[in-house]
Each structure stands twice: as C-alpha cells, then as structure tokens.
Write a protein that holds these residues in place. Structure first.
Motif, PDB file in Angstrom:
ATOM      1  N   VAL A   4       4.132   9.818   4.764  1.00 65.20           N
ATOM      2  CA  VAL A   4       5.580   9.359   5.397  1.00 65.20           C
ATOM      3  C   VAL A   4       6.559  10.171   5.132  1.00 65.20           C
ATOM      4  O   VAL A   4       6.422  10.372   4.007  1.00 65.20           O
ATOM      5  CB  VAL A   4       5.723   8.284   5.069  1.00 65.20           C
ATOM      6  N   ILE A   5       7.289  10.379   6.568  1.00 63.02           N
ATOM      7  CA  ILE A   5       8.791  11.517   6.416  1.00 63.02           C
ATOM      8  C   ILE A   5       9.773  10.913   6.539  1.00 63.02           C
ATOM      9  O   ILE A   5      10.120  10.229   7.641  1.00 63.02           O
ATOM     10  CB  ILE A   5       8.610  12.768   6.599  1.00 63.02           C
ATOM     11  N   ALA A   6      10.673  10.152   5.204  1.00 67.07           N
ATOM     12  CA  ALA A   6      11.901   9.975   6.086  1.00 67.07           C
ATOM     13  C   ALA A   6      13.414  11.168   6.342  1.00 67.07           C
ATOM     14  O   ALA A   6      12.549  11.976   5.145  1.00 67.07           O
ATOM     15  CB  ALA A   6      12.465   8.877   4.629  1.00 67.07           C
ATOM     16  N   ARG A  46       6.560   7.340  15.204  1.00 72.15           N
ATOM     17  CA  ARG A  46       8.419   6.981  14.807  1.00 72.15           C
ATOM     18  C   ARG A  46       8.170   5.559  14.078  1.00 72.15           C
ATOM     19  O   ARG A  46       7.779   4.382  15.134  1.00 72.15           O
ATOM     20  CB  ARG A  46       9.188   7.486  15.685  1.00 72.15           C
ATOM     21  N   VAL A  47       8.630   5.565  13.191  1.00 68.80           N
ATOM     22  CA  VAL A  47       8.898   4.138  12.907  1.00 68.80           C
ATOM     23  C   VAL A  47      10.552   3.128  12.248  1.00 68.80           C
ATOM     24  O   VAL A  47      11.400   4.628  11.358  1.00 68.80           O
ATOM     25  CB  VAL A  47       8.020   3.495  11.643  1.00 68.80           C
ATOM     26  N   VAL A  48      10.875   2.555  12.640  1.00 68.51           N
ATOM     27  CA  VAL A  48      11.948   2.214  12.460  1.00 68.51           C
ATOM     28  C   VAL A  48      12.825   1.590  11.136  1.00 68.51           C
ATOM     29  O   VAL A  48      12.176   0.611  10.722  1.00 68.51           O
ATOM     30  CB  VAL A  48      13.339   1.493  13.538  1.00 68.51           C
ATOM     31  N   TRP A  49      13.574   2.424   9.867  1.00 67.42           N
ATOM     32  CA  TRP A  49      13.549   1.453   8.477  1.00 67.42           C
ATOM     33  C   TRP A  49      15.780   1.823   8.425  1.00 67.42           C
ATOM     34  O   TRP A  49      15.963   2.254   9.447  1.00 67.42           O
ATOM     35  CB  TRP A  49      13.187   2.695   8.002  1.00 67.42           C
ATOM     36  N   THR A  50      15.379   1.249   8.111  1.00 63.40           N
ATOM     37  CA  THR A  50      16.632   0.756   7.172  1.00 63.40           C
ATOM     38  C   THR A  50      17.492   1.206   6.017  1.00 63.40           C
ATOM     39  O   THR A  50      16.827   0.487   4.888  1.00 63.40           O
ATOM     40  CB  THR A  50      17.756  -0.920   7.767  1.00 63.40           C
ATOM     41  N   PRO A  51      17.589   2.497   6.360  1.00 64.12           N
ATOM     42  CA  PRO A  51      17.922   3.100   4.400  1.00 64.12           C
ATOM     43  C   PRO A  51      19.249   1.877   3.457  1.00 64.12           C
ATOM     44  O   PRO A  51      20.192   3.260   3.240  1.00 64.12           O
ATOM     45  CB  PRO A  51      17.465   4.159   4.344  1.00 64.12           C
ATOM     46  N   ASN A  52      18.834   1.261   3.503  1.00 61.98           N
ATOM     47  CA  ASN A  52      20.024   0.763   2.991  1.00 61.98           C
ATOM     48  C   ASN A  52      20.070   0.383   1.502  1.00 61.98           C
ATOM     49  O   ASN A  52      20.585  -0.909   0.551  1.00 61.98           O
ATOM     50  CB  ASN A  52      20.739  -0.892   3.153  1.00 61.98           C
ATOM     51  N   GLY A  53      19.113   0.720   0.577  1.00 61.65           N
ATOM     52  CA  GLY A  53      18.707   0.626  -0.755  1.00 61.65           C
ATOM     53  C   GLY A  53      17.557  -0.167  -1.304  1.00 61.65           C
ATOM     54  O   GLY A  53      17.329  -0.510  -2.476  1.00 61.65           O
ATOM     55  N   ALA A  59       8.541  -0.476   4.783  1.00 64.58           N
ATOM     56  CA  ALA A  59       7.215  -0.260   3.609  1.00 64.58           C
ATOM     57  C   ALA A  59       6.041  -0.444   3.997  1.00 64.58           C
ATOM     58  O   ALA A  59       5.527  -0.283   3.081  1.00 64.58           O
ATOM     59  CB  ALA A  59       8.191  -1.752   2.537  1.00 64.58           C
ATOM     60  N   ALA A  60       5.736  -1.262   5.291  1.00 63.15           N
ATOM     61  CA  ALA A  60       4.217  -1.813   4.578  1.00 63.15           C
ATOM     62  C   ALA A  60       3.679  -0.406   5.484  1.00 63.15           C
ATOM     63  O   ALA A  60       2.023  -0.167   5.241  1.00 63.15           O
ATOM     64  CB  ALA A  60       4.071  -2.215   6.247  1.00 63.15           C
ATOM     65  N   GLU A  61       4.492   0.889   6.014  1.00 64.95           N
ATOM     66  CA  GLU A  61       3.783   1.943   6.127  1.00 64.95           C
ATOM     67  C   GLU A  61       3.813   2.803   4.882  1.00 64.95           C
ATOM     68  O   GLU A  61       3.271   3.810   4.619  1.00 64.95           O
ATOM     69  CB  GLU A  61       4.434   3.170   7.181  1.00 64.95           C
ATOM     70  N   ALA A  96      18.446   5.992   0.669  1.00 64.97           N
ATOM     71  CA  ALA A  96      17.729   6.512   1.207  1.00 64.97           C
ATOM     72  C   ALA A  96      16.267   6.280   0.338  1.00 64.97           C
ATOM     73  O   ALA A  96      15.760   5.681   0.063  1.00 64.97           O
ATOM     74  CB  ALA A  96      17.737   7.523   1.721  1.00 64.97           C
ATOM     75  N   THR A  97      16.908   7.188  -0.954  1.00 63.38           N
ATOM     76  CA  THR A  97      15.970   7.229  -1.863  1.00 63.38           C
ATOM     77  C   THR A  97      15.621   6.194  -2.207  1.00 63.38           C
ATOM     78  O   THR A  97      14.536   5.115  -2.759  1.00 63.38           O
ATOM     79  CB  THR A  97      16.248   8.206  -3.118  1.00 63.38           C
ATOM     80  N   ARG A  98      16.615   5.104  -2.968  1.00 63.35           N
ATOM     81  CA  ARG A  98      15.970   4.200  -3.837  1.00 63.35           C
ATOM     82  C   ARG A  98      15.175   2.818  -2.451  1.00 63.35           C
ATOM     83  O   ARG A  98      14.477   2.153  -3.504  1.00 63.35           O
ATOM     84  CB  ARG A  98      17.649   3.031  -3.613  1.00 63.35           C
ATOM     85  N   SER A  99      16.061   2.970  -1.057  1.00 65.27           N
ATOM     86  CA  SER A  99      15.056   2.673  -0.537  1.00 65.27           C
ATOM     87  C   SER A  99      12.761   3.101  -0.427  1.00 65.27           C
ATOM     88  O   SER A  99      12.620   2.268  -0.554  1.00 65.27           O
ATOM     89  CB  SER A  99      14.920   2.678   0.925  1.00 65.27           C
TER      90      SER A  99
END
Ligand SMILES: NC(=O)c1ccc[n+]([C@@H]2O[C@H](COP(=O)([O-])OP(=O)(O)OC[C@H]3O[C@@H](n4cnc5c(N)ncnc54)[C@H](OP(=O)(O)O)[C@@H]3O)[C@@H](O)[C@H]2O)c1
Length: 305
Positions: A4-6, A46-53, A59-61, A96-99
C-alpha cells in the motif's frame, strides 16, 4: 506481496508503484483524489483516503498487506514558505503518518514493514561535515519537520519493521527539482547557486526506486536510511556536470540575495544549505547503486547528447 503506497500518485510514489506493479506485486495507491478504474488488471489500484490523523474505510487495505509505504504530504517547493504554508507542509505529513500508524495498530494483521518518507533536510545546513545516518539532526524548519515525521512513523516500531528513507535530491528529467534547474542552462545562463560550495546530495530516480524496493524485502533495513548517491558533490560540481550533459556553459552564478528575494526562507533551506550525506547503512547492507557518478546519471537522464 500486497504493498500500500500513500502518496503513490506523486513524482516518487508513481514511479515506485509502477515499478512494483511491473514486478507483479499487488499495489494499492492511497490518494485524496478520485480513484479512476483501469482496464489493466496489473496497474496499481487507487483507493481514496482522508489523511486526517485517523483511520477510515480505506484502512481495510492495510489489514493483511505485506508493506506500507508513506510518501504523502504537501509539496515542499510548490509555494513560498509563509507561516500557513509551513503549517500545511508539516501537518499534512504528520496527519498522513498518524492515519497510517493508527490503521496499522488497529489491523488484525499488521504489515511486516512500514517504509516512511523523510529527507536529508533532517541534517540541516552542515558545511563540509560528512553526514551518516548516525549524525545529529539540524535545527531549522526542515530538520524539525523530519524529526517529527520520523518520530510519528516510529510509533509503530513495536509492531512492524520501520525504515525511514532520508531522501536527497531525486534526479529525473520529468519531475522533482531537475526540470526547474534547466531553463537558465538552456538560455546559456546556467551556473552554480551562490558560492557553489554547498554539498548537494543527489540520487538518480531509478536508484531511489530500487533502494525502496530493496528495503521492502531486506529485513536488516530498519531505522534511518540515507537515500542519496554514494559520491556527494558540491553544487558547483553538480552545475558543471549539468552544463556538460546539456552542452551548455555553467559559468553564471545565481546570487543568494536574488534567490532570497524570490524564494524567501526556502532559498536557504533548499538551495543554499549544505549536506555532505553518505548512504552508509544501505551500502553496508549490500545495496548496489546503478548510478554512483553524476556524469553517468545525467548522461542517462539526457541521453540525446
Ligand atoms: N522529490 C524529491 O527529490 C524529494 C526529496 C526529498 C524528500 N522527498 C519527500 O518524499 C515524499 C514524496 O516526494 P514526491 O516528490 O513524490 O512528492 P509529490 O510529487 O509532491 O507527491 C506527494 C503526494 O502526497 C499527496 N499529497 C499532496 N498534498 C497532500 C496533503 N496536503 N495531505 C496529504 N497528502 C498530500 C499527493 O497525493 P494525492 O493528491 O493523490 O493525495 C501527492 O501525490 C515527499 O514527502 C517529499 O517531501 C522528495
């Protein structure tokens, strides 16, 4: 392996995702943007995420993935560094890292490795001092940011192997810093930046991709890893090599005061500061660079000459 690559849509992330997918890994890119379908079954998904902490449905990925790579964050060089922009640069990376670390901690089956971005900015402005992964951090904005970013990633050090990739200036024709350096050279007005005595840690993009791919499967690759070429050179040497590769002179120095007027604090942090970085950990662990020499790297990037 599922990887998985953010930030896998960016300059580095996209190249990494393509290379890993070509190696038949199952690659998932986390992006804040849309997630267009692809007809190519082997293309990164591609999977959409919200990097808000926090974690989210994305996160299932992470659950059951072999590896997570973290390259997400507001671009460092896109805009002048106002206080608000510095906050965006910092917050975007920490959130993003905390998410990601939250998702890893909540996953029934966490990944075996977490590769998280950092930068040679960790070391600050250090003149001629030789810098290894064991060197102390600097004290400026980027150094503080890298320290916090690495600490946020190390929060899952008890759960998985964490490698922190302290990336130098990644050289490629189509992205990153190099295309921005070209116009003065094409106008026969290229040259060193300031005195040109500052060390400028560089790495060919192919070697950066190879080093990250190598660290995914090399269990000894943990902690900080300098992702820079093995032969650091000064900006003056770099400018001469670039001029040579382009068939243009490299004689017109860019005066620091003009850069400071144009770019503000960013000029000192990104163009005038000196980091004589050596990739000691990767070299000791047996990583072999394809491009150790700047002339060979630039000849590969600008092959027509
Ligand atoms: N390129 C270099 O020479 C270099 C050198 C040293 C360190 N680095 C570091 O390595 C990492 C990757 O570099 P890069 O050159 O590939 O960067 P990039 O091209 O700017 O890509 C970063 C990715 O992060 C995501 N992103 C942008 N703004 C964000 C925000 N506010 N919040 C969360 N995500 C955001 C974007 O993906 P979506 O829009 O799809 O979400 C983007 O594709 C960066 O952290 C960079 O600072 C790069």
């Amino acid at each position: 392996m599922k990887i998985v690559i953010a930030g896998g849509t960016g300059f580095l992330g996209h190249a990494l995702a393509q290379a890993l997918a070509a190696d038949r890994h199952d690659v998932v890119v986390l992006t804040r943007g849309g997630a267009p379908g692809s007809d190519d079954a082997s293309a990164p998904r591609r999977v959409v995420w919200t990097p808000n902490g926090n974690a989210g449905p994305w996160a299932a990925e992470i659950d059951g993935a072999g590896a997570v790579v973290n390259l997400a964050g507001e671009s460092i060089a896109a805009r002048r560094w106002s206080t608000a922009q510095k906050n965006r640069i910092r917050e975007s990376r920490l959130l993003a890292t905390r998410s990601l670390t939250t998702a890893m901690r909540e996953a029934p089956k966490p990944p075996r490795v977490f590769i998280s971005g950092s930068a040679v900015g960790y070391y600050g402005d250090r003149g001629d001092e030789t810098l290894t992964e064991a060197s102390a951090p600097g004290t400026d904005f980027l150094a503080g940011l890298c320290k916090e970013w690495e600490a946020a990633a190390n929060a899952v050090g008890d759960l998985t192997r964490v490698a922190l990739v302290r990336t130098g200036i990644v050289l490629d024709r189509k992205g990153g810093a190099l295309p921005k350096m070209l116009p003065p050279f094409y106008l026969f007005a290229g040259g060193p930046i300031g005195s040109g005595r500052q060390y400028q840690p560089w790495i060919h993009r192919d070697d950066w991709v190879r080093m990250v791919a190598w660290s995914l499967t090399n269990d000894a690759a943990r902690g900080a890893l300098n992702a820079t070429g093995p032969r650091p050179i000064t900006n003056k040497e770099f400018s001469a090599a670039l001029g040579h590769a382009l068939g243009r002179p490299s004689i017109m120095p860019a005066p620091p005061f003009a850069l400071r007027i144009a770019l503000g604090e960013m000029a000192d942090a990104l163009l005038l500061s000196s980091q004589r970085v050596l990739p000691v950990r990767a070299t000791d662990l047996g990583f072999r660079f394809r491009f150790s020499n700047i002339d060979e790297a630039l000849a590969d990037i600008f092959p027509t000459r």
